[in-house]
Scaffold this active site. Sequence first.
Site, PDB file in Angstrom:
ATOM      1  N   LEU A  65       0.820  -1.227   0.000  1.00 56.40           N
ATOM      2  CA  LEU A  65       0.000   0.000   0.000  1.00 56.40           C
ATOM      3  C   LEU A  65       0.845   1.266   0.000  1.00 56.40           C
ATOM      4  CD1 LEU A  65      -2.929  -0.965   2.428  1.00 56.40           C
ATOM      5  CD2 LEU A  65      -2.960  -0.937  -0.069  1.00 56.40           C
ATOM      6  N   ARG A  66       2.153   1.115   0.224  1.00 51.24           N
ATOM      7  CA  ARG A  66       3.129   2.216   0.093  1.00 51.24           C
ATOM      8  C   ARG A  66       2.995   3.340   1.116  1.00 51.24           C
ATOM      9  NH1 ARG A  66       6.008  -1.240  -2.587  1.00 51.24           N
ATOM     10  NH2 ARG A  66       5.665  -1.379  -4.820  1.00 51.24           N
ATOM     11  N   ASP A 307       0.082  -9.697  -4.885  1.00 52.80           N
ATOM     12  CA  ASP A 307       1.369  -8.976  -4.823  1.00 52.80           C
ATOM     13  C   ASP A 307       1.260  -7.628  -5.545  1.00 52.80           C
ATOM     14  OD1 ASP A 307       3.910  -8.221  -4.215  1.00 52.80           O
ATOM     15  OD2 ASP A 307       4.934  -9.742  -5.411  1.00 52.80           O
TER      16      ASP A 307
HETATM   17  O1  DOR Z   1       8.090  -7.185  -7.681  1.00 51.71           O
HETATM   18  C1  DOR Z   1       8.099  -6.990  -6.480  1.00 51.71           C
HETATM   19  N1  DOR Z   1       7.740  -5.781  -5.967  1.00 51.71           N
HETATM   20  N2  DOR Z   1       8.477  -7.958  -5.668  1.00 51.71           N
HETATM   21  C2  DOR Z   1       8.654  -7.763  -4.344  1.00 51.71           C
HETATM   22  O2  DOR Z   1       8.987  -8.697  -3.661  1.00 51.71           O
HETATM   23  C3  DOR Z   1       8.477  -6.420  -3.758  1.00 51.71           C
HETATM   24  C4  DOR Z   1       7.552  -5.607  -4.579  1.00 51.71           C
HETATM   25  C5  DOR Z   1       7.574  -4.154  -4.251  1.00 51.71           C
HETATM   26  O3  DOR Z   1       7.535  -3.772  -3.073  1.00 51.71           O
HETATM   27  O4  DOR Z   1       7.551  -3.345  -5.178  1.00 51.71           O
HETATM   28 ZN    ZN Z   2       8.025 -10.563  -2.310  1.00 48.55          ZN
END
Ligand code: DOR
Ligand code: ZN
Length: 426
Positions: A65-66, A307
């Site tokens: 969610l940043r 993800d």
């Molecule tokens: O592609 C990915 N982005 N893999 C991860 O494990 C972390 C994630 C991210 O936080 O952008």
């Molecule tokens: Zn990951």
Amino acid sequence: MKILLKKGRILDPSSGLDFVGDLLIEDGNIRGVERDIELSEKNITMLDCQGKLIFPGLVDMHVHLREPGEEWKEDIESGTRAALYGGVLRVACMPNTKPVNDSPEVTSYILKRAKEKAWVTVYPISAITKGQEGKELSEFGRLKKAGAIAVSDDGKWVANSALMKRALLYAKNFDLPVISHCEDPFLSFKGQINEGKISAKLGLKGIPSSAETIAVIRDLLLAKETETSVHLAHLSVKENIPFLKWAKEEGIPFTAETCPHYFTLTEKEVEGYNTLAKVNPPLRTEEDIYAIKNALKEGYIEVIASDHAPHSPLEKEVEFELASFGMLGLQFLLPLSFNLVREGVLSELKLLEYMITNPSKILRVTPPSFKEGALAEVIVFDPEEEWKVTEEIIQSKSKNTPLLGKTLKGKVKMIILQKTIYRADT
Ligand code: DOR
Ligand code: ZN
């Protein structure tokens, strides 16, 4: 206040329900599911659901969610809005924020912000190690007290095996699930995409499948030794599968997850140096897709998560080597996963188990369901409707997906969350 959903196909993995009928919601709670509910009162909102599926909200246990720290990419408001539109009514958010969620203060902050502005339930996942640096464990007891639902160093593997073993034992004390991002950092060092013919052709350093499988094997061995379950996040390669099978046969406590892009897209997406397809673990091959589907079918992998990893043009419209890893997922989770039903890999109920009851069980929460008295968390989904992925449709602040311009099949039409009806149609 009553809402009556009429004549939809009702699916509830918690109770195994699968029939065409009606669902009644009263004052934000499930009142009943039956073949035919006839009500004579006037004050009822009737929703015609013919030809649609009605199921409980999805639980996505792998979302970024940043917030705090990278709100130009996404924040709790925009990320949970994307979740809502995607039919995801609970999200577990990864701790690789800025600062890292490795303290009760950050965990509480996320919960406070969620209370103020989230559209759906937010479960914070805290870090296994301080700063996700893989050196010192964070304080699991205090994190749990502050509201952490699990611990993970997602984005990084805890490469020190002794520390990971201690993390598993420590987590067991607090009944905290441990989620592992399986990637040997020495094998994947500077890697950009899947190691193979395409990486050679493009002149990009590859990430070999062994980087993932070595990590998977170590984590399984530690789970066995500590008798503590480990959850293996976003698995992508075929080489894992015999080891997952072995671990199931041995009775090793573990669960495994994959994401729609690992059973939908291949490494070919990065040809032309398309940074929108740069993700970690990387997109793999047709054979990997075949094996991942088979592992889902056999139940070696039993969770599908998005993800969801938003990044802005600042991180994506750059040289391939400099671009960040990650792609959006929340609004594509259902349509892409539904292809598994169309292809006969999973039944509708099994698929929903992988996206509702299994993640709930791992996170130790009561799953959304149609049991009488449960909070109304209801999705109305049209499995046949096709829609085009455009920037306008994407609710996230970021638009980073290789699916832009593509047509997907299966659309969330309505979301009923407690007393509110959202129409995702427009
Ligand atoms: O592609 C990915 N982005 N893999 C991860 O494990 C972390 C994630 C991210 O936080 O952008
Ligand atoms: Zn990951």
